[in-house]
Enzyme design. Structure first.
Site, mmCIF file in Angstrom:
data_model
loop_
_atom_site.group_PDB
_atom_site.id
_atom_site.type_symbol
_atom_site.label_atom_id
_atom_site.label_comp_id
_atom_site.label_asym_id
_atom_site.label_seq_id
_atom_site.Cartn_x
_atom_site.Cartn_y
_atom_site.Cartn_z
ATOM 1 C CG HIS A 1 -10.162 1.225 0.912
ATOM 2 N ND1 HIS A 1 -10.059 2.015 1.943
ATOM 3 C CD2 HIS A 1 -9.344 0.306 0.990
ATOM 4 C CE1 HIS A 1 -8.838 1.645 2.427
ATOM 5 N NE2 HIS A 1 -8.491 0.655 2.103
ATOM 6 C CE LYS B 1 -16.632 -9.633 27.004
ATOM 7 N NZ LYS B 1 -16.834 -8.367 27.777
ATOM 8 N NE ARG C 1 -9.618 -2.187 6.127
ATOM 9 C CZ ARG C 1 -8.539 -2.536 5.367
ATOM 10 N NH1 ARG C 1 -7.642 -3.411 5.245
ATOM 11 N NH2 ARG C 1 -8.218 -1.340 4.278
ATOM 12 N NE ARG D 1 -0.981 -1.862 2.288
ATOM 13 C CZ ARG D 1 -0.340 -3.052 2.742
ATOM 14 N NH1 ARG D 1 0.985 -2.912 2.647
ATOM 15 N NH2 ARG D 1 -0.726 -4.072 2.987
ATOM 16 C CB THR D 2 -6.350 1.292 5.726
ATOM 17 O OG1 THR D 2 -5.921 0.654 4.463
ATOM 18 C CG2 THR D 2 -7.236 2.291 6.089
HETATM 19 N N1 CP Z 1 -4.465 -0.669 0.984
HETATM 20 C C1 CP Z 1 -4.969 -1.168 1.976
HETATM 21 O O1 CP Z 1 -6.172 -1.235 2.446
HETATM 22 O O2 CP Z 1 -3.965 -2.142 2.638
HETATM 23 P P1 CP Z 1 -4.407 -2.749 4.073
HETATM 24 O O3 CP Z 1 -5.361 -3.700 4.071
HETATM 25 O O4 CP Z 1 -3.066 -3.190 4.605
HETATM 26 O O5 CP Z 1 -4.871 -1.725 5.060
#
Ligand code: CP
Length: 354
Positions: free
Chosen positions: A127, A78, A99, A49-50
């Site tokens: 998040h 590396k 992320r 999703r993100t």
């Molecule tokens: N909600 C969320 O962070 O989903 P993903 O890990 O699929 O990005």
């Protein structure tokens, strides 16, 4: 230029303004908002999703996107540091959406980068983009964010979406929280200290059934196998809360909504998907306009009235002082900074109390 690292940095009014910009973009798309800008999506951890919604959001407001979705295909393999990866990327893109598996990695990247950084999830820490889309969904579905009773259910220890959402909701009036989890994976002290300091009403419970009738938002989470250091503990925790039509329908408020950051494993039976309570797919879709607003704001193309904030005392240390094994300070050369808040000392990067 504005980074999004922690929801803690934003006031209630700033959050409401970002949600308003998201609503405007949802209703009136603006494919030229950040025309000719480049967004980098650096995903050191899996995501569906993100990453996809940030990419979709970038395209929908006119940006081009580069990046990676697997660190194994990058020079990390590396031995390149996160610091150097960020220093390279800032020359290739106007905004970095990252992320990372380490707590505090986003804060570190923001210190290093000279372009805005958007935290797309850092370890078990925060998040913030998920939180903004959660709030957007609550506002759309309940008609308000003030005066909401929320039950957070599942992995509250490692659940970064829970940490960010509890922090965000605590900025609004009349909040009541139930933290529903076994003791071993209950909400961390850092969060309850913050709630105590603000006088927010909350209760730690182990069974959602006893409080279900009071709840406006049931925020389900997955027990996150990948974050457990002790596999036997994961085996004991998995499957601890499973909701289904049988356990929910007719036993909660008529307008109670079920949210989940997703992915789900078995904690929400698919028989709930076609009920009026199931909002999790709509919630995920709301990620697109919300992330459009975040990127537009980060690049200064959408205006938000930011309040000048008092800076907490920051202490630099020669040696590592944070005891969190997953903190970025254990993996990168940092200033080992400590932030002093209400007389308590917290790691500047991952937020854990020292
Ligand atoms: N909600 C969320 O962070 O989903 P993903 O890990 O699929 O990005």
């Amino acid at each position: 230029m504005k980074s999004f690292i922690s929801i803690k940095e934003f006031t209630k009014n700033e959050i409401l303004e970002i949600l308003k910009r998201a609503k405007e973009l949802k209703e009136n798309p603006n494919p030229e908002l950040i025309k000719d800008k480049i967004a980098a999506t650096l995903f050191f951890e899996p995501s569906t999703r993100t990453r996809l919604s940030f990419t979709s959001a970038s395209f929908r407001i006119g940006a081009k996107v580069l990046g990676f979705d697997s660190p194994s295909a990058t020079s990390l393999k590396k031995g390149e540091s996160l610091r150097d990866t960020i220093k390279m990327t800032e020359g290739y893109a106007d905004v970095i959406i990252m992320r990372h598996l380490r707590d505090g990695a986003a804060k570190f990247a923001d210190d290093v980068a000279c372009v805005p950084v958007i935290n797309a999830g850092d370890g078990a820490n925060e998040h913030p983009s998920q939180t903004l889309l959660d709030l957007f969904t609550i506002q759309e579905e309940q008609g308000r964010i003030d005066n909401i009773t929320t039950a957070f259910v599942g992995d509250l220890k490692y659940g970064r979406t829970v940490h960010s959402l509890a922090r965000a909701l605590s900025k609004f009036e009349g909040q009541k929280f139930y933290f529903v989890a076994p003791e071993e994976i209950q909400i961390p002290d850092e969060i309850t200290h913050e709630l105590d300091a603000k006088g927010i009403e909350y209760k730690l419970v182990s069974d959602y059934k006893e409080i279900l009738k009071e709840v406006d938002v049931l925020y389900m989470t997955r027990i996150q196998k990948e974050r457990f250091e002790d596999e036997t503990l994961y085996e004991r925790m998995k499957g601890v809360y499973i909701i289904s039509k049988d356990t929910i329908v007719g036993k909660c408020k008529e307008n109670m909504i079920i949210l989940h950051p997703l992915p789900r494993v078995d904690e929400i039976d698919i028989d709930l998907d076609d009920t009026k309570h199931a909002l999790y797919f709509k919630q995920a879709k709301n990620g697109v306009p919300v992330r459009e607003a975040m990127i537009g704001t980060a690049l200064g193309k959408l205006s938000i009235n930011y309040k000048e904030k008092e800076q907490n005392e920051i202490i630099k240390n020669d040696e590592r002082v944070c005891t969190n094994h997953n903190c970025i300070t254990a993996f990168e050369r940092t200033d080992n900074k400590v932030e002093v808040i209400n007389g308590r000392k917290y790691c500047y990067y991952c937020g854990k109390e020292i």
